[in-house]
Design an enzyme around this catalytic site. Structure first.
Site, PDB file in Angstrom:
ATOM      1  N   ASN A   1       0.737  -1.116   0.020  1.00 28.52           N
ATOM      2  CA  ASN A   1      -0.095   0.198   0.013  1.00 28.52           C
ATOM      3  C   ASN A   1       0.777   1.309  -0.089  1.00 28.52           C
ATOM      4  OD1 ASN A   1      -2.817   1.500   0.665  1.00 28.52           O
ATOM      5  ND2 ASN A   1      -1.492   2.146   2.497  1.00 28.52           N
ATOM      6  N   GLU A   2       0.770   1.993  -0.988  1.00 29.71           N
ATOM      7  CA  GLU A   2       1.310   3.493  -0.901  1.00 29.71           C
ATOM      8  C   GLU A   2       2.815   3.438  -0.657  1.00 29.71           C
ATOM      9  OE1 GLU A   2      -1.091   6.219   1.285  1.00 29.71           O
ATOM     10  OE2 GLU A   2      -2.604   6.137  -0.037  1.00 29.71           O
TER      11      GLU A   2
ATOM     12  N   ASN B   1      -5.865   4.846  -4.206  1.00 27.71           N
ATOM     13  CA  ASN B   1      -6.366   5.537  -2.872  1.00 27.71           C
ATOM     14  C   ASN B   1      -6.620   7.022  -3.300  1.00 27.71           C
ATOM     15  OD1 ASN B   1      -5.987   3.114  -1.726  1.00 27.71           O
ATOM     16  ND2 ASN B   1      -4.099   3.617  -0.773  1.00 27.71           N
TER      17      ASN B   1
ATOM     18  N   TYR C   1      -8.394  15.786   0.930  1.00 28.88           N
ATOM     19  CA  TYR C   1      -6.715  16.298   0.964  1.00 28.88           C
ATOM     20  C   TYR C   1      -6.486  17.447   0.014  1.00 28.88           C
ATOM     21  CZ  TYR C   1      -5.530  12.259   4.278  1.00 28.88           C
ATOM     22  OH  TYR C   1      -5.583  11.580   5.420  1.00 28.88           O
TER      23      TYR C   1
ATOM     24  N   TRP D   1     -12.817   4.438   2.994  1.00 28.89           N
ATOM     25  CA  TRP D   1     -11.851   4.204   4.169  1.00 28.89           C
ATOM     26  C   TRP D   1     -12.485   5.173   5.167  1.00 28.89           C
ATOM     27  CZ3 TRP D   1      -7.643   1.363   4.859  1.00 28.89           C
ATOM     28  CH2 TRP D   1      -6.713   2.043   6.225  1.00 28.89           C
TER      29      TRP D   1
ATOM     30  N   LYS E   1     -12.149   9.132   9.706  1.00 29.08           N
ATOM     31  CA  LYS E   1     -12.564   8.926   8.468  1.00 29.08           C
ATOM     32  C   LYS E   1     -13.705   7.556   8.618  1.00 29.08           C
ATOM     33  CE  LYS E   1      -9.074  10.897   5.835  1.00 29.08           C
ATOM     34  NZ  LYS E   1      -7.997  10.807   6.792  1.00 29.08           N
TER      35      LYS E   1
END
Ligand code: GCB
Length: 752
Positions: free
Chosen positions: A484-485, A537, A543, A626, A647
């Protein structure tokens, strides 16, 4: 499959028995199961590890015969929980591994246990403890276990675990989420007092600013950093397992030792090939008679496969049982999560020596860049939620009942899909998903950035292989995610490692989809396009960017990567239930919302606006909010609670459902309900606000203090009454769908 032990000796598996064309084949030999110093299942130094899944068994420090766990151990395999009567010390303690060490002043604890759960959820003002914690326990195993092979099993411990038995090192496990085992046959003394000493270290491998700490013991253990609290401790159960010297192997990456492979699954038939890893710790070669009994959901036997295997003394071998299952009842997600059970029995000279039970759900999964996800060849809309494993005030030391309650909510929501982020969860979690029919994205813990060393890569591969082998037979798992990321934070280029891990997934399990969840900002780079399932994502409207930006992004990606299956592995917005707004759309400015108010209404607005954009794009193979629950991220300080990522559609208590939860329930569930939003917004009536209702019914009637405000119909599940004639004092709003006495309804009183 890769990995395993060093080779020594050979084996053959011959013969064929059983009905419907059952046959066997030679699985090949793979080494001695008692070879000290072997690395297996993530344990190094000393004892060989692995095998089996978690088991239940009796509580207490004394072995109990006949305990049966989720691995279905029978009286031939005894699985005893070692969860009670531990002593714990937060901090290092010189000599604590020694048998005679005085731990009288230490805290008495029961497993599962986290170092300091509250510390990890109270925010950055008081950083949470990152370092060593010690656990010690006396145990007197039943003298009847003499002559058995004995294994210690740890279901999960974060991050690095060193284990000593009676003052002698058993080895080290590095990795916070997988099950691992030590062979303690030579060192555990049945019928006598034994001392188990465990040192657990959750020290940082990188700073909060994501800078590597090269000499940290965890610098080569992913994840280095992530947006969640890394709770230290023996946070899952510990077991003592006793098995016969001729057994299904407990030494293969802590797996059940049974791999049920399905070829061409369809409603007409499925070809099964069951690999059973065998271990012979007898002084002589053994002829193993292996049978797999396949039972339907009612427990009736529907097929029996068998094979014989020659297992040399002190060695391992595979038996492969194959055959067809005619007209199988398919595992079909929420609609019909049908499960068979496979009980593997091992006999020598007619005597049962071991038995392992695993679930079987007959199904196929596939992806198409245009038409999305298919289960059993049929399109399935994969929509659902991300979920961490923490619970408020417990950290990661959760119970099966906690997981059951979480999944009851996933069912209520109508989610077809869950992403178990960002690491391997407890066995029970996958068991529950199998039974409910929730499709699972399982994930290994490679997050934020990597370390560019062979040791880091090797540990990442070990954690991935552990996860796959330990969970191989869960039908709910459709995706194995290898990260992930990994480009989110400054660090070495992760591309080569991602390519390697994506390849490992296919080597280990070609029947499932290799997935990766990429961070925004790197959408077109090669790192995001290994494997099969490309997840992104995206947080437009949180953001940065506006909520309406999603459509353009998705269409652009689909155009530029026409042959790549694209999905949304995360999207979401924060919400604090103490913060409210009359006109949330006004906050959709393109600015970063982290430091602004996290109003419940903006989160609802975000989802109301984002979901239709996703729904209109069936090429997306999946959509995952999320997150389902708020979760601890001790370095965060935002919304109304420090230490929290808010979240969640539901609060940190796993109980308080925010408005956005009901938006998705209205879209995804067919259980009739009506829900009045902004119920926690005390000033709504005084501000002259509208009344907004979510429902999955076609028409909703609203009344104010008993006077009808009329019916509304809505195709998008959102019903709005503007110009509400709020009066002074109590305003009782009642929303109802239909006229039946038990018609779904909801009511809220606002005072003006
Ligand atoms: C992400 C991460 C997840 C974070 C989330 C967030 O992209 O994968 O771990 O918690 O965003 O809330 O920022």
């Amino acid at each position: 499959m890769s990995g395993g032990q060093s080779a020594s000796g050979t084996s053959t598996a011959g013969g064929s028995a059983g009905s419907a064309g059952a046959s066997s084949s030679n699985g090949g030999a793979s080494g001695s199961a008692t070879n000290g110093g072997v690395t297996n299942g993530g344990v190094t130094n000393g004892g060989v590890t692995s095998g089996g899944v978690t088991g239940g068994g009796g509580a207490g420090g004394t072995a109990m015969a006949g305990a049966a766990g989720s691995n279905g151990a029978t009286d031939v395999r005894v699985d005893t929980l070692l969860d009670d009567a531990w002593k714990f010390n937060l901090g290092d303690a010189a000599g604590a591994e020694q048998t005679a060490f005085a731990d009288g002043a230490w805290q008495a604890v029961t497993l599962p246990h986290c170092f300091k759960p509250q510390d990890g959820q109270d925010g950055p003002a008081t950083p949470y403890y990152r370092g060593v914690g010690w656990y010690r326990k006396h145990l007197t195993p039943d003298a009847a276990l003499l002559g058995k092979r004995l294994y210690l099993q740890f279901d999960g411990s974060n991050i690095i675990t060193d284990v000593w038995l009676n003052g002698v090192s058993l080895g080290t496990h590095a990795g916070g989420f997988a099950t691992f085992r030590f062979d303690v046959t030579g060192s555990l003394k049945p019928g006598q007092d034994n001392v188990l000493a465990v040192k657990v270290n959750n020290q940082q491998g990188a700073t909060d600013a994501h800078v590597l700490i090269p000499d940290s013991p965890t610098a080569n253990v992913p994840p280095l950093t992530a947006d969640f609290t890394f709770y230290g401790g023996l946070y899952r159960p510990v077991h003592l397992i006793a098995a016969a010297p001729l057994s299904v192997s407990l030494l293969d990456h802590a797996s059940p030792g049974v791999y049920i492979k399905q070829t061409n699954p369809s409603a007409a038939s499925v070809d099964l090939s069951i690999t059973v890893k065998l271990s012979n710790q007898l002084a002589a070669a053994a002829k193993a008679d292996v049978t797999a009994l396949i039972m339907d959901a009612a427990g009736a036997s529907v097929q029996t496969l068998s094979a014989m295997a020659d297992v040399p003394a002190g060695a391992a071998a595979d038996a492969v049982l194959s055959g067809k299952l005619a007209t199988p009842h398919l595992w079909n997600g929420l609609a019909d999560p049908y499960l068979y059970t496979v009980r593997v029995e091992l006999r020598q000279n007619g005597m049962l020596t071991d038995s392992v039970t695993q679930p079987l759900g007959v199904r196929s999964v596939s992806l198409d860049p245009v038409t999305g996800f298919h289960l059993n060849g049929q399109y399935l809309d994969l929509h659902g939620v991300n979920k961490h494993q923490d619970h408020k005030d417990k950290g990661w030391a959760i119970s099966d009942a906690d997981t059951d309650a979480d999944f009851a909510i996933i069912k209520e929501l109508g989610a077809t899909f869950v992403r178990l982020a960002h690491y391997q969860h407890a066995q029970h979690t996958y068991d529950v998903a199998d039974r409910l029919g929730t499709v699972v994205w399982a994930e290994m813990p490679l997050v934020n950035r990597i370390n560019d060393t062979p040791q880091f890569a090797a540990n990442a591969e070990q954690q991935l292989v552990d996860e796959i082998r330990q969970n191989y037979n869960h039908p709910s798992i459709a995706f194995w995610s290898y990260g992930n990321e990994t480009l989110l934070r400054t660090g070495p280029d992760p591309d080569a490692l991602l390519a390697k891990l994506a390849g490992d997934v296919k080597t280990e399990d070609p029947s499932r989809l290799a997935g990766y969840a990429a961070a925004g900002g790197s959408d077109d780079g090669p790192a995001d396009f290994h494997g099969d399932a490309h997840g992104f994502n995206k947080y437009f409207g949180w953001y940065g960017g506006k909520v309406s930006d999603f459509a353009g992004w998705a269409d652009g990606m689909h155009q530029r990567h026409a042959t790549a299956p694209l999905g949304v592995t995360e999207f979401g917005a924060g919400a604090a239930i103490s913060e409210h707004a009359l006109n949330p759309a006004a906050a959709d400015t393109g600015a970063d919302h982290t430091g602004s108010a996290h109003t419940e209404e903006y989160q609802a607005y975000y989802h109301e606006q984002t979901w239709p954009q996703m729904q209109a794009r069936p090429f997306l193979w999946g959509k995952l909010v999320w997150a389902l629950f708020d979760f601890a991220s001790d370095t965060r300080s935002e919304g109304d609670t420090p230490g929290l990522n808010d979240k969640g559609l539901i609060g940190f208590d796993h109980t308080t459902k925010k408005d956005a939860f009901y938006f998705y329930k209205a879209n995804w569930s067919s259980q009739p309900f009506v829900y009045v939003t902004s119920r926690r917004y005390a000033g709504l009536a005084a501000a002259g606000g509208s009344v907004r209702v979510y429902s999955n019914q076609a028409t909703v009637t609203l009344s104010l203090n008993g006077t009808s405000l009329g019916d509304k119909s809505a195709a998008n599940h959102l019903f709005v009454w503007t110009g509400v004639p709020w009066g002074a004092g109590a305003n009782l709003i009642k929303a109802t769908a239909g006229t039946a006495a038990d018609a779904p309804h909801d009511e809220v009183t606002w005072t003006k």
